[in-house]
Design a protein around this motif. Structure first.
Motif, PDB file in Angstrom:
ATOM      1  N   ILE A  54     -29.064  50.012  11.463  1.00 53.65           N
ATOM      2  CA  ILE A  54     -28.936  51.470  11.434  1.00 53.65           C
ATOM      3  C   ILE A  54     -28.524  51.978  12.815  1.00 53.65           C
ATOM      4  O   ILE A  54     -27.800  52.961  12.935  1.00 53.65           O
ATOM      5  N   ARG A  55     -28.939  51.285  13.871  1.00 56.12           N
ATOM      6  CA  ARG A  55     -28.601  51.748  15.213  1.00 56.12           C
ATOM      7  C   ARG A  55     -27.105  51.645  15.478  1.00 56.12           C
ATOM      8  O   ARG A  55     -26.501  52.538  16.046  1.00 56.12           O
ATOM      9  N   TYR A  56     -26.486  50.561  15.029  1.00 55.46           N
ATOM     10  CA  TYR A  56     -25.079  50.361  15.373  1.00 55.46           C
ATOM     11  C   TYR A  56     -24.132  50.760  14.241  1.00 55.46           C
ATOM     12  O   TYR A  56     -22.961  50.962  14.489  1.00 55.46           O
ATOM     13  N   ASP A  57     -24.620  50.841  13.023  1.00 60.06           N
ATOM     14  CA  ASP A  57     -23.718  51.100  11.900  1.00 60.06           C
ATOM     15  C   ASP A  57     -24.035  52.380  11.146  1.00 60.06           C
ATOM     16  O   ASP A  57     -23.514  52.598  10.055  1.00 60.06           O
ATOM     17  N   HIS A  58     -24.885  53.245  11.707  1.00 57.07           N
ATOM     18  CA  HIS A  58     -25.262  54.432  10.925  1.00 57.07           C
ATOM     19  C   HIS A  58     -24.066  55.336  10.660  1.00 57.07           C
ATOM     20  O   HIS A  58     -23.990  55.966   9.611  1.00 57.07           O
ATOM     21  N   MET A  59     -23.115  55.357  11.591  1.00 56.67           N
ATOM     22  CA  MET A  59     -21.965  56.243  11.396  1.00 56.67           C
ATOM     23  C   MET A  59     -21.128  55.785  10.211  1.00 56.67           C
ATOM     24  O   MET A  59     -20.696  56.600   9.387  1.00 56.67           O
ATOM     25  N   GLN A  60     -20.943  54.472  10.090  1.00 55.45           N
ATOM     26  CA  GLN A  60     -20.175  53.954   8.963  1.00 55.45           C
ATOM     27  C   GLN A  60     -20.915  54.212   7.656  1.00 55.45           C
ATOM     28  O   GLN A  60     -20.321  54.613   6.659  1.00 55.45           O
ATOM     29  N   HIS A  61     -22.215  54.023   7.702  1.00 62.13           N
ATOM     30  CA  HIS A  61     -23.044  54.254   6.518  1.00 62.13           C
ATOM     31  C   HIS A  61     -22.936  55.710   6.062  1.00 62.13           C
ATOM     32  O   HIS A  61     -22.760  56.007   4.884  1.00 62.13           O
ATOM     33  N   LEU A  62     -23.014  56.623   7.039  1.00 67.55           N
ATOM     34  CA  LEU A  62     -22.962  58.047   6.701  1.00 67.55           C
ATOM     35  C   LEU A  62     -21.585  58.436   6.182  1.00 67.55           C
ATOM     36  O   LEU A  62     -21.469  59.267   5.275  1.00 67.55           O
ATOM     37  N   LYS A  63     -20.540  57.816   6.741  1.00 69.82           N
ATOM     38  CA  LYS A  63     -19.198  58.150   6.264  1.00 69.82           C
ATOM     39  C   LYS A  63     -18.985  57.651   4.839  1.00 69.82           C
ATOM     40  O   LYS A  63     -18.395  58.350   4.014  1.00 69.82           O
ATOM     41  N   ASN A  64     -19.469  56.447   4.561  1.00 70.23           N
ATOM     42  CA  ASN A  64     -19.358  55.933   3.192  1.00 70.23           C
ATOM     43  C   ASN A  64     -20.096  56.832   2.217  1.00 70.23           C
ATOM     44  O   ASN A  64     -19.609  57.139   1.136  1.00 70.23           O
ATOM     45  N   LEU A  65     -21.283  57.249   2.637  1.00 74.49           N
ATOM     46  CA  LEU A  65     -22.097  58.095   1.764  1.00 74.49           C
ATOM     47  C   LEU A  65     -21.406  59.439   1.524  1.00 74.49           C
ATOM     48  O   LEU A  65     -21.384  59.964   0.414  1.00 74.49           O
ATOM     49  N   ARG A  66     -20.798  59.963   2.598  1.00 75.32           N
ATOM     50  CA  ARG A  66     -20.094  61.245   2.481  1.00 75.32           C
ATOM     51  C   ARG A  66     -18.956  61.135   1.472  1.00 75.32           C
ATOM     52  O   ARG A  66     -18.801  61.989   0.597  1.00 75.32           O
ATOM     53  N   ASP A  67     -18.166  60.051   1.575  1.00 74.33           N
ATOM     54  CA  ASP A  67     -17.050  59.894   0.650  1.00 74.33           C
ATOM     55  C   ASP A  67     -17.551  59.704  -0.771  1.00 74.33           C
ATOM     56  O   ASP A  67     -16.963  60.215  -1.723  1.00 74.33           O
ATOM     57  N   GLN A  68     -18.645  58.982  -0.908  1.00 79.56           N
ATOM     58  CA  GLN A  68     -19.210  58.759  -2.241  1.00 79.56           C
ATOM     59  C   GLN A  68     -19.642  60.085  -2.864  1.00 79.56           C
ATOM     60  O   GLN A  68     -19.380  60.353  -4.029  1.00 79.56           O
ATOM     61  N   VAL A  69     -20.283  60.931  -2.068  1.00 78.67           N
ATOM     62  CA  VAL A  69     -20.781  62.203  -2.608  1.00 78.67           C
ATOM     63  C   VAL A  69     -19.634  63.172  -2.839  1.00 78.67           C
ATOM     64  O   VAL A  69     -19.504  63.772  -3.911  1.00 78.67           O
ATOM     65  N   MET A  70     -18.745  63.311  -1.824  1.00 75.22           N
ATOM     66  CA  MET A  70     -17.678  64.309  -1.934  1.00 75.22           C
ATOM     67  C   MET A  70     -16.655  63.908  -2.987  1.00 75.22           C
ATOM     68  O   MET A  70     -16.267  64.689  -3.832  1.00 75.22           O
ATOM     69  N   ARG A  71     -16.203  62.656  -2.914  1.00 69.19           N
ATOM     70  CA  ARG A  71     -15.052  62.265  -3.717  1.00 69.19           C
ATOM     71  C   ARG A  71     -15.448  61.846  -5.116  1.00 69.19           C
ATOM     72  O   ARG A  71     -14.721  62.090  -6.062  1.00 69.19           O
ATOM     73  N   GLU A  72     -16.583  61.167  -5.246  1.00 74.37           N
ATOM     74  CA  GLU A  72     -16.939  60.651  -6.562  1.00 74.37           C
ATOM     75  C   GLU A  72     -18.056  61.437  -7.225  1.00 74.37           C
ATOM     76  O   GLU A  72     -18.378  61.187  -8.383  1.00 74.37           O
ATOM     77  N   GLY A  73     -18.691  62.328  -6.481  1.00 74.94           N
ATOM     78  CA  GLY A  73     -19.752  63.125  -7.071  1.00 74.94           C
ATOM     79  C   GLY A  73     -21.004  62.335  -7.399  1.00 74.94           C
ATOM     80  O   GLY A  73     -21.770  62.737  -8.261  1.00 74.94           O
ATOM     81  N   ARG A  74     -21.204  61.203  -6.725  1.00 74.31           N
ATOM     82  CA  ARG A  74     -22.418  60.413  -6.975  1.00 74.31           C
ATOM     83  C   ARG A  74     -23.467  60.797  -5.953  1.00 74.31           C
ATOM     84  O   ARG A  74     -23.344  60.499  -4.780  1.00 74.31           O
ATOM     85  N   ARG A  75     -24.475  61.490  -6.422  1.00 76.93           N
ATOM     86  CA  ARG A  75     -25.476  62.035  -5.511  1.00 76.93           C
ATOM     87  C   ARG A  75     -26.833  61.366  -5.640  1.00 76.93           C
ATOM     88  O   ARG A  75     -27.812  61.867  -5.111  1.00 76.93           O
ATOM     89  N   GLU A  76     -26.896  60.237  -6.365  1.00 74.62           N
ATOM     90  CA  GLU A  76     -28.217  59.681  -6.632  1.00 74.62           C
ATOM     91  C   GLU A  76     -28.915  59.210  -5.359  1.00 74.62           C
ATOM     92  O   GLU A  76     -30.133  59.164  -5.297  1.00 74.62           O
ATOM     93  N   GLU A  77     -28.145  58.903  -4.303  1.00 76.84           N
ATOM     94  CA  GLU A  77     -28.775  58.397  -3.082  1.00 76.84           C
ATOM     95  C   GLU A  77     -29.227  59.522  -2.156  1.00 76.84           C
ATOM     96  O   GLU A  77     -29.737  59.268  -1.070  1.00 76.84           O
ATOM     97  N   LEU A  78     -28.992  60.766  -2.570  1.00 80.55           N
ATOM     98  CA  LEU A  78     -29.406  61.889  -1.730  1.00 80.55           C
ATOM     99  C   LEU A  78     -30.808  62.372  -2.069  1.00 80.55           C
ATOM    100  O   LEU A  78     -31.359  63.203  -1.367  1.00 80.55           O
ATOM    101  N   THR A  79     -31.372  61.884  -3.157  1.00 78.03           N
ATOM    102  CA  THR A  79     -32.678  62.383  -3.579  1.00 78.03           C
ATOM    103  C   THR A  79     -33.664  61.221  -3.661  1.00 78.03           C
ATOM    104  O   THR A  79     -33.277  60.063  -3.578  1.00 78.03           O
ATOM    105  N   GLY A  80     -34.912  61.540  -3.829  1.00 84.16           N
ATOM    106  CA  GLY A  80     -35.942  60.523  -3.995  1.00 84.16           C
ATOM    107  C   GLY A  80     -36.587  60.127  -2.686  1.00 84.16           C
ATOM    108  O   GLY A  80     -36.261  60.658  -1.620  1.00 84.16           O
TER     109      GLY A  80
END
Lengths: 119, 249
Positions: A54-80
């Protein structure tokens, strides 16, 4: 006469070297920079990924998550309980000033996440 | 004689090799072309969001949907009429005919066209159509060229000329200066199975003029509304295939 001139030269040299010596000495006397202090996360919590990842790759992780939420509308990882969104870090790291900003300021990385998102 | 045979043989082999190469390179190209054409023709098999606005139920002076949208999506008002941003707004539509038809107050929002001109002109695909038919702006990618604002025939797009400091809903981000803004049918709520803010507000005041649903599902409420009423869309002549239907326009 000759000795007098020689001592004059020595004094002049010492005077010329004085600012340099002062700078070197004052730099040596300065306390060493403190190691970066980050606020520890809330007790009895664990990160979504290992600390090194998470220290070295959090930016990549966040960008992937952003594209997943914005482009594909998959929000299951934003809750819980194991939510992975940008603002979900708040669950364990309560203060952005003592968490995100500390490292980014030292590394001169300008963040524009929080112009829109609330941390 | 031997020479001509050789030449014929050479040409034959050449033609064969050429045909083989054309097949090897062309076939995947053809199949990929067909696949992309198939995707473009079928937006989504599962879900295709649309909206029905029943103007016979919409009270003329009511702005419940507009206010709810501003609260939900952190759309601030700047106080400057030319710089104000609306994801949904009420406009007055007047008839161009000489017959005495009273002007109507019509809620106007992004029509979520099947052929969206805004997405067509966007140079960096910041505006795009999601698989479920929602036309959405990615503010991370938008660079603020305002082509989409010009391209939209419904004036449903606005531009954030200045940063908005009002944030009534902390769960939803606001926008920074210099990105385009449009209705995304509250995609963040639809993805969670909730109603968009304007629809919920309209139900809250017992008007129920707005309805959002799946156009692909023949059993949904919106499909029944479209079947049982005479519906119109705005500027159908432009061929943008909007998915916002008006009853009583």
């Amino acid at each position: 006469m000759k000795r007098q001139r020689r001592s004059l030269i020595v004094v002049a040299l010492v005077l010329m070297a004085a600012p340099l010596l002062y700078a070197v000495l004052s730099f040596a006397a300065r306390p060493a920079p403190r190691p970066l202090w980050l606020e520890p996360p809330a007790p009895n919590t664990s990160c979504i990924l290992p600390t090194a990842v998470i220290r070295y790759d959090h930016m990549q992780h966040l960008k992937n998550l952003r594209d997943q939420v914005m482009r594909e509308g998959r929000r299951e990882e934003l809750t819980g309980a194991r939510a992975q969104g940008l603002t979900s870090c708040r669950g364990c790291h309560a203060h952005r000033e003592r968490f995100c900003d500390r490292c980014h300021e030292r590394a001169s990385v300008r963040l524009d996440c929080f112009g829109c998102h609330v941390y | 004689m031997g020479k001509t045979m050789e030449r014929r043989k050479f040409l034959k082999t050449g033609a064969l090799v050429g045909a083989g190469a054309a097949g090897a390179y062309g076939l995947p190209l053809l199949t990929s072309l067909r696949a992309s054409a198939g995707n473009a023709l079928a937006p989504s098999a599962k879900c295709r969001w649309g909206m029905v606005i029943d103007l016979t139920k919409c009270p003329p002076n009511c702005t419940a949907c507009v206010d709810a949208c501003k609260r939900e999506n952190n759309v601030g008002s700047t106080g400057d009429r030319l710089r104000d941003i609306y994801r949904i707004r009420k406009v007055t539509i007047e008839s161009t005919l000489a017959v005495g038809v009273a002007p109507k107050a019509v809620p106007l929002l992004c029509n979520h066209c099947d052929e969206p001109p805004c997405a067509l002109v966007c140079p960096i695909k910041a505006t795009y159509k999601r698989e479920d038919g929602i036309v959405i702006v990615d503010p991370h990618r938008c660079m603020g060229c305002r082509y989409c604002v010009i391209a939209c025939p419904y004036n449903a797009r606005h531009f954030n000329f200045r940063e908005n400091d009002q944030r009534p809903n902390p769960a939803y981000p606001k926008r920074q200066r210099g990105v385009a803004e449009s209705c995304d049918l509250c995609a963040h709520l639809l993805d969670q199975g909730k109603q968009p803010a304007c629809v919920a507000a309209c139900e809250g005041i017992q008007a129920k003029a707005l309805c959002v649903g799946n156009l692909n599902d023949p059993a949904s409420e919106i499909s029944a509304l479209i079947r049982n009423h005479s519906v119109k869309r705005l500027r159908e002549d432009l061929g943008t295939e909007p998915k916002v239907f008006y009853i009583g326009l």
